[in-house]
Structure formats: structure tokens, C-alpha cells
Design a protein around this motif. Structure first.
Motif, PDB file in Angstrom:
ATOM      1  N   UNK A 218      -5.529 -44.450  34.050  1.00 61.51           N
ATOM      2  CA  UNK A 218      -4.652 -43.896  35.082  1.00 61.51           C
ATOM      3  C   UNK A 218      -3.213 -44.386  34.910  1.00 61.51           C
ATOM      4  N   UNK A 219      -3.027 -45.626  34.510  1.00 55.11           N
ATOM      5  CA  UNK A 219      -1.668 -46.143  34.269  1.00 55.11           C
ATOM      6  C   UNK A 219      -0.996 -45.377  33.129  1.00 55.11           C
ATOM      7  N   UNK A 220      -1.781 -45.015  32.126  1.00 57.22           N
ATOM      8  CA  UNK A 220      -1.227 -44.273  30.992  1.00 57.22           C
ATOM      9  C   UNK A 220      -0.840 -42.861  31.411  1.00 57.22           C
ATOM     10  N   UNK A 221      -1.661 -42.245  32.237  1.00 59.91           N
ATOM     11  CA  UNK A 221      -1.317 -40.925  32.775  1.00 59.91           C
ATOM     12  C   UNK A 221      -0.024 -41.024  33.582  1.00 59.91           C
TER      13      UNK A 221
ATOM     14  N   UNK B 201       1.353 -45.764  42.836  1.00 63.40           N
ATOM     15  CA  UNK B 201       0.652 -45.731  44.131  1.00 63.40           C
ATOM     16  C   UNK B 201       0.518 -44.296  44.640  1.00 63.40           C
ATOM     17  N   UNK B 202       1.588 -43.527  44.530  1.00 62.06           N
ATOM     18  CA  UNK B 202       1.558 -42.123  44.952  1.00 62.06           C
ATOM     19  C   UNK B 202       0.540 -41.338  44.127  1.00 62.06           C
ATOM     20  N   UNK B 203       0.533 -41.599  42.845  1.00 62.88           N
ATOM     21  CA  UNK B 203      -0.409 -40.891  41.975  1.00 62.88           C
ATOM     22  C   UNK B 203      -1.854 -41.177  42.369  1.00 62.88           C
ATOM     23  N   UNK B 204      -2.145 -42.431  42.573  1.00 65.67           N
ATOM     24  CA  UNK B 204      -3.519 -42.835  42.896  1.00 65.67           C
ATOM     25  C   UNK B 204      -3.958 -42.324  44.267  1.00 65.67           C
ATOM     26  N   UNK B 205      -3.089 -42.462  45.253  1.00 64.16           N
ATOM     27  CA  UNK B 205      -3.493 -42.121  46.620  1.00 64.16           C
ATOM     28  C   UNK B 205      -3.432 -40.635  46.933  1.00 64.16           C
ATOM     29  N   UNK B 206      -2.548 -39.906  46.278  1.00 63.37           N
ATOM     30  CA  UNK B 206      -2.370 -38.502  46.624  1.00 63.37           C
ATOM     31  C   UNK B 206      -2.848 -37.512  45.571  1.00 63.37           C
ATOM     32  N   UNK B 207      -2.739 -37.869  44.303  1.00 66.79           N
ATOM     33  CA  UNK B 207      -2.899 -36.847  43.270  1.00 66.79           C
ATOM     34  C   UNK B 207      -3.961 -37.103  42.204  1.00 66.79           C
ATOM     35  N   UNK B 208      -4.530 -38.281  42.149  1.00 66.65           N
ATOM     36  CA  UNK B 208      -5.492 -38.590  41.084  1.00 66.65           C
ATOM     37  C   UNK B 208      -6.606 -37.544  41.033  1.00 66.65           C
TER      38      UNK B 208
ATOM     39  N   UNK C 258      -0.334 -31.353  40.115  1.00 64.94           N
ATOM     40  CA  UNK C 258       0.464 -32.540  40.425  1.00 64.94           C
ATOM     41  C   UNK C 258       1.945 -32.226  40.294  1.00 64.94           C
ATOM     42  N   UNK C 259       2.334 -31.579  39.198  1.00 61.51           N
ATOM     43  CA  UNK C 259       3.747 -31.231  39.042  1.00 61.51           C
ATOM     44  C   UNK C 259       4.219 -30.330  40.176  1.00 61.51           C
ATOM     45  N   UNK C 260       3.446 -29.314  40.480  1.00 61.05           N
ATOM     46  CA  UNK C 260       3.839 -28.379  41.544  1.00 61.05           C
ATOM     47  C   UNK C 260       3.990 -29.095  42.879  1.00 61.05           C
ATOM     48  N   UNK C 261       3.033 -29.937  43.232  1.00 64.83           N
ATOM     49  CA  UNK C 261       3.059 -30.617  44.528  1.00 64.83           C
ATOM     50  C   UNK C 261       4.185 -31.640  44.637  1.00 64.83           C
ATOM     51  N   UNK C 262       4.393 -32.412  43.577  1.00 65.54           N
ATOM     52  CA  UNK C 262       5.445 -33.429  43.624  1.00 65.54           C
ATOM     53  C   UNK C 262       6.816 -32.772  43.673  1.00 65.54           C
ATOM     54  N   UNK C 263       7.032 -31.753  42.854  1.00 65.74           N
ATOM     55  CA  UNK C 263       8.321 -31.059  42.911  1.00 65.74           C
ATOM     56  C   UNK C 263       8.553 -30.452  44.295  1.00 65.74           C
ATOM     57  N   UNK C 264       7.524 -29.841  44.848  1.00 72.12           N
ATOM     58  CA  UNK C 264       7.637 -29.241  46.182  1.00 72.12           C
ATOM     59  C   UNK C 264       7.976 -30.311  47.227  1.00 72.12           C
TER      60      UNK C 264
END
Length: 108
Positions: A17-20, A39-46, A53-59
Motif C-alpha cells: 500500500x505504501x508503494x501504491x 492516511x487518506x488513501x488507507x481510510x477512504x480509497x484503499x 481514486x483519481x476521479x474522487x480525489x480530483x473531485x
């Protein structure tokens, strides 16, 4: 009768996950998003998939990006992730090597 065992790699056998996150963060920075945290990746998007993930974070950041650009971002992230993996050693989950040997020795 059980004849085999199927595993998912990411997070089950390997700790990637850290590499991603490293690959995602690099692509996000290229698009002006410098605050994407692990933290955001793990809690919201993993587990959500790169395009999502790209669509949601950009939005969430108010960054207007076309579907074609999302595709390009996902492809770039995959390319970076592959490079990161090829250049380094991936950590494995504690005890997994022993478990795999045990099930192999049991004929699975």
C-alpha cells in the motif's frame, strides 16, 4: 476435499500500500494535488481502483479533469508503481512465508 488455496497479493501476502501511495502521490503532484496522504488513501480509497481514486480525489479538491485525463493518470500510476516494485524489495506480511510453506508441505 480442499486441493488448493488462492490468495490476493496486496495486503494479504505483500505489504504494497505504501508503494501504491508513492505512485499515486507522484501523479497527483503533476496535477497540482500535493496533499494526498497515505492516511487518506488507507481510510477512504484503499481497494477502490486507480480510476476511481483519481476521479474522487480530483473531485474532492475541485480539480476539473476529463475522463481521458483520468485514464492517463491511471496508466501513469501503473507505470510508476511497476517501476517502484521492480526497483525494490516488497515486504511480506508477518508469518506468511511459513504459512505458505506449511500448506505447500500439506500438498495444497
Amino acid at each position: 476435499m480442499l486441493k488448493g488455496v488462492i490468495f490476493d497479493m496486496d495486503g494479504t501476502i505483500t505489504l504494497t500500500e505504501q508503494l501504491h501511495h508513492k505512485a499515486f502521490a507522484e501523479v497527483f503532484k503533476e496535477h497540482g494535488v500535493a496533499d494526498y496522504t497515505f492516511e487518506e488513501q488507507i481510510t477512504k480509497y484503499a481497494g477502490s481502483g486507480s480510476k476511481n481514486i483519481f476521479a474522487e480525489v480530483f473531485k474532492a479538491r475541485g480539480v476539473a479533469v476529463s475522463p481521458e485525463e483520468i485514464e492517463k493518470c491511471a496508466a501513469k500510476k501503473k507505470e510508476l508503481y511497476t517501476k517502484i516494485v521492480q526497483e525494490g524489495e516488497i515486504a511480506v506480511v508477518d508469518g506468511v512465508k511459513e504459512f505458505i510453506k506449511k500448506i505447500h508441505d500439506a500438498g495444497l
